[in-house]
Design a protein around this motif. Structure first.
Motif, PDB file in Angstrom:
ATOM      1  N   ARG A 266     -12.649  31.105 -12.245  1.00 13.37           N
ATOM      2  CA  ARG A 266     -11.903  30.052 -12.924  1.00 13.37           C
ATOM      3  C   ARG A 266     -10.786  29.526 -12.019  1.00 13.37           C
ATOM      4  NH1 ARG A 266     -13.344  30.730 -18.539  1.00 13.37           N
ATOM      5  NH2 ARG A 266     -14.370  32.750 -18.810  1.00 13.37           N
TER       6      ARG A 266
ATOM      7  N   ASP B 164     -13.410  30.969 -22.928  1.00 14.32           N
ATOM      8  CA  ASP B 164     -12.213  31.104 -22.097  1.00 14.32           C
ATOM      9  C   ASP B 164     -11.895  32.560 -21.785  1.00 14.32           C
ATOM     10  OD1 ASP B 164     -11.700  28.420 -21.801  1.00 14.32           O
ATOM     11  OD2 ASP B 164     -10.435  28.292 -23.592  1.00 14.32           O
TER      12      ASP B 164
ATOM     13  N   SER C 155     -16.492  22.374 -13.756  1.00 15.30           N
ATOM     14  CA  SER C 155     -15.170  22.154 -13.176  1.00 15.30           C
ATOM     15  C   SER C 155     -14.803  23.236 -12.175  1.00 15.30           C
ATOM     16  CB  SER C 155     -14.118  22.098 -14.290  1.00 15.30           C
ATOM     17  OG  SER C 155     -14.339  20.999 -15.135  1.00 15.30           O
ATOM     18  N   ASP C 156     -15.354  24.433 -12.319  1.00 17.16           N
ATOM     19  CA  ASP C 156     -15.088  25.522 -11.384  1.00 17.16           C
ATOM     20  C   ASP C 156     -16.153  25.647 -10.305  1.00 17.16           C
ATOM     21  OD1 ASP C 156     -12.708  26.308 -12.617  1.00 17.16           O
ATOM     22  OD2 ASP C 156     -13.779  27.531 -14.091  1.00 17.16           O
TER      23      ASP C 156
ATOM     24  N   ARG D 132      -7.459  21.592 -21.101  1.00 16.93           N
ATOM     25  CA  ARG D 132      -8.623  20.705 -21.039  1.00 16.93           C
ATOM     26  C   ARG D 132      -9.801  21.221 -21.856  1.00 16.93           C
ATOM     27  NH1 ARG D 132      -8.002  19.500 -14.596  1.00 16.93           N
ATOM     28  NH2 ARG D 132      -6.515  17.774 -14.791  1.00 16.93           N
ATOM     29  N   ALA D 133     -10.100  22.499 -21.771  1.00 13.85           N
ATOM     30  CA  ALA D 133     -11.250  23.033 -22.505  1.00 13.85           C
ATOM     31  C   ALA D 133     -11.056  22.881 -24.009  1.00 13.85           C
ATOM     32  CB  ALA D 133     -11.482  24.494 -22.140  1.00 13.85           C
TER      33      ALA D 133
ATOM     34  N   GLN E 109      -9.441  14.109 -19.491  1.00 21.02           N
ATOM     35  CA  GLN E 109      -9.195  15.126 -18.476  1.00 21.02           C
ATOM     36  C   GLN E 109      -7.980  14.788 -17.621  1.00 21.02           C
ATOM     37  OE1 GLN E 109     -11.269  17.766 -18.963  1.00 21.02           O
ATOM     38  NE2 GLN E 109     -12.018  16.337 -20.514  1.00 21.02           N
TER      39      GLN E 109
ATOM     40  N   ARG F 236     -19.045  32.954 -19.264  1.00 18.18           N
ATOM     41  CA  ARG F 236     -19.523  31.676 -19.768  1.00 18.18           C
ATOM     42  C   ARG F 236     -21.033  31.531 -19.629  1.00 18.18           C
ATOM     43  NH1 ARG F 236     -15.295  28.171 -16.367  1.00 18.18           N
ATOM     44  NH2 ARG F 236     -15.805  29.881 -14.944  1.00 18.18           N
TER      45      ARG F 236
ATOM     46  N   SER G  33     -16.749  23.245 -18.552  1.00 20.70           N
ATOM     47  CA  SER G  33     -15.811  24.213 -17.995  1.00 20.70           C
ATOM     48  C   SER G  33     -16.381  24.866 -16.734  1.00 20.70           C
ATOM     49  CB  SER G  33     -15.496  25.285 -19.042  1.00 20.70           C
ATOM     50  OG  SER G  33     -14.697  26.316 -18.486  1.00 20.70           O
TER      51      SER G  33
ATOM     52  N   SER H 105      -5.878  29.550 -12.736  1.00 15.29           N
ATOM     53  CA  SER H 105      -6.124  29.844 -14.143  1.00 15.29           C
ATOM     54  C   SER H 105      -5.043  30.762 -14.700  1.00 15.29           C
ATOM     55  CB  SER H 105      -7.506  30.488 -14.296  1.00 15.29           C
ATOM     56  OG  SER H 105      -7.736  30.846 -15.632  1.00 15.29           O
TER      57      SER H 105
END
Length: 461
Positions: A232, A112, A166-167, A386-387, A378, A116, A163, A240
């Motif tokens: 993000r 986070d 999702s982005d 969520r993460a 989710q 990543r 993660s 984010s």
């Protein structure tokens, strides 16, 4: 938005004041479908996003294969190093699970806050290198330390990848992308069961471990050099922000019971899947007299069925839900419950082909939860949590599921040693009863899913 303007026009035509309409809408919990997310339809994922998804799915495939390679090699390693079933259960499951669970939350927090794609490449290099290093092990302690390393490395696979996905994909395409990511895991298990057993029989278990680890080392370099770390919240209306404290996320999970029941249902299903999957090849060799290569190839059929089940679970849930998120829980509960009978058939039928057919049926139904179960989490959990929620779900699945499943099956097999060749059969039957418990938790999740979603929406308002 066009939808809002049309809705306003219709309200004005029938003479309902906007305030009255809003009051009526808020009087009942709303359960939006994933297909009704307020995102422009023309927004599509880029070609590079699909390339990144392919690379992440390949990493997940290798993750599943390196995690399960020990299940294929239990018999030759046990014979070569003189280990017991309980020791093999510790190596294949418990050692991996404990340190995987310890590393999950810290690695998720790092993901986070830092790159990543670099972090997942480092983790991939670690677990693949340790798998390959296992080819040099000469004792129980050596294998134990190596599996600890594999567990730490694989803690960076699923939570980080989901993660990133999702982005990389807008909400309207996100569920499909995540489902494809999950389907890659049974494919990795299939390759490991078929290819690993063949290599072990013809060239030895040490060569099989080396062959399992080397591809991941190469893929780690490819990920580092070619995949970009997406911005993000690139496609989300809620951009984010700061991550929620762990204590806040824990309180949310305990307060919103559908989350807790879904996580427990996933963990219990993982307990059975890991226990049966780890010992399936060994069961076929002991109880039906197959060679290691043949047993591995037959067991690989269950991986194909698992892929079909994972895909079908998402399709069934989306097809019949019509915006009702309870279908995610109902589909998961049905899958766990329906998996019991074919599992019993696999363990009790004397006819080998009938047993293999039942194994495929069990794999299909037990995998139905993957898409709906994670989708339910989710949908209910707040976006900024969520993460962390995914990390807790992986933690439960790893510690209780993958950790205790193989160990419980091995320990029960030793406990039923008086039954001779049927000892493992009885041990796996006991492990399989956890599917009934899992179905209960998924069913309980459906009871409060709408209320919990209403709480999340109210907190975000």
């Amino acid at each position: 938005m066009l939808k809002v303007e049309i809705l306003t026009t219709r309200i004005e035509r029938v003479g309902i004041w906007p305030q009255e309409s809003e009051s009526r809408m808020l009087s009942q919990p709303q359960s939006p479908s994933l297909h009704e997310i307020d995102t422009p339809k023309e927004v599509r994922a880029s070609f590079s996003a699909y390339c990144a998804l392919l690379a992440l799915a390949a990493a997940n495939m290798l993750c599943a294969g390196d995690r399960m390679i020990m299940s294929v090699l239990i018999q030759p390693i046990k014979a070569d190093l003189g280990l017991s079933d309980t020791q093999m259960g510790v190596i294949s499951g418990l050692a991996f699970a404990i340190f995987n669970g310890i590393a999950l939350i810290p690695i998720g927090m790092l993901a986070d806050r830092h790159s990543r794609k670099k972090l997942i490449a480092i983790c991939l290099f670690l677990w693949s290198g340790m798998t390959a290093l296992g080819s040099q092990a000469n004792s129980f302690v050596h294998l134990l330390l190596i599996r600890i390393g594999v567990g730490v490395g694989e803690a960076g696979s699923g939570p980080i990848a989901i993660s990133m996905i999702s982005d990389l994909f807008p909400p309207a395409q996100r569920a499909r992308a995540i489902s494809l990511f999950f389907i890659s895991a049974p494919f990795g298990t299939l390759i490991t069961a078929a290819g690993g057993s063949w290599i072990a029989q013809h060239y030895g278990w040490r060569t099989a471990l080396l062959a399992a680890g080397l591809p991941g080392i190469a893929l780690a370099g490819l990920l580092w050099l070619t995949v970009r770390d997406p911005r993000r919240g690139a496609f989300d209306k809620a951009k984010s922000g700061s991550a929620l404290p762990l204590t806040t996320v824990v309180r949310t999970i305990m307060r919103q019971r559908a989350l807790l029941h879904t996580m427990l249902g996933i963990a219990l299903t993982s307990f059975v899947i890991s226990g049966v999957g780890t010992w399936a090849v060994t069961f076929l060799t002991r109880s039906h007299g197959f060679s290691l290569a043949t047993a591995g190839a037959l067991s690989a059929i269950s991986s194909l069925a698992g892929m079909a089940g994972a895909f079908s679970g998402g399709q069934v849930s989306d097809r019949f839900s019509n915006g009702d998120i309870r279908w995610c829980a109902w589909t998961s509960a049905a899958g766990a419950g329906l998996a019991v009978l074919p599992l019993i058939g696999f363990l009790l039928f004397d006819n080998a082909m009938a047993a293999v057919a039942c194994l495929a049926g069990y794999a299909f139904f037990s995998a139905l939860y993957m898409g709906p179960g994670y989708s339910l989490i989710q949908t209910i959990i707040a976006p900024r949590a969520r993460a962390t929620a995914n990390s807790f779900t992986y933690l439960l699945s790893s510690a209780f599921g993958f950790g205790l499943g193989p160990l419980a099956a091995g320990a029960l097999s030793d406990h039923f040693a008086w039954a001779g060749s049927d000892a493992l059969r009885y041990g796996l039957i006991v492990v399989g009863t956890a599917l009934i418990w899992s179905a209960f938790h998924f069913y309980r999740a459906a009871k409060t899913a709408l209320d919990d979603l209403a709480i999340t929406n109210a907190d975000a308002a």
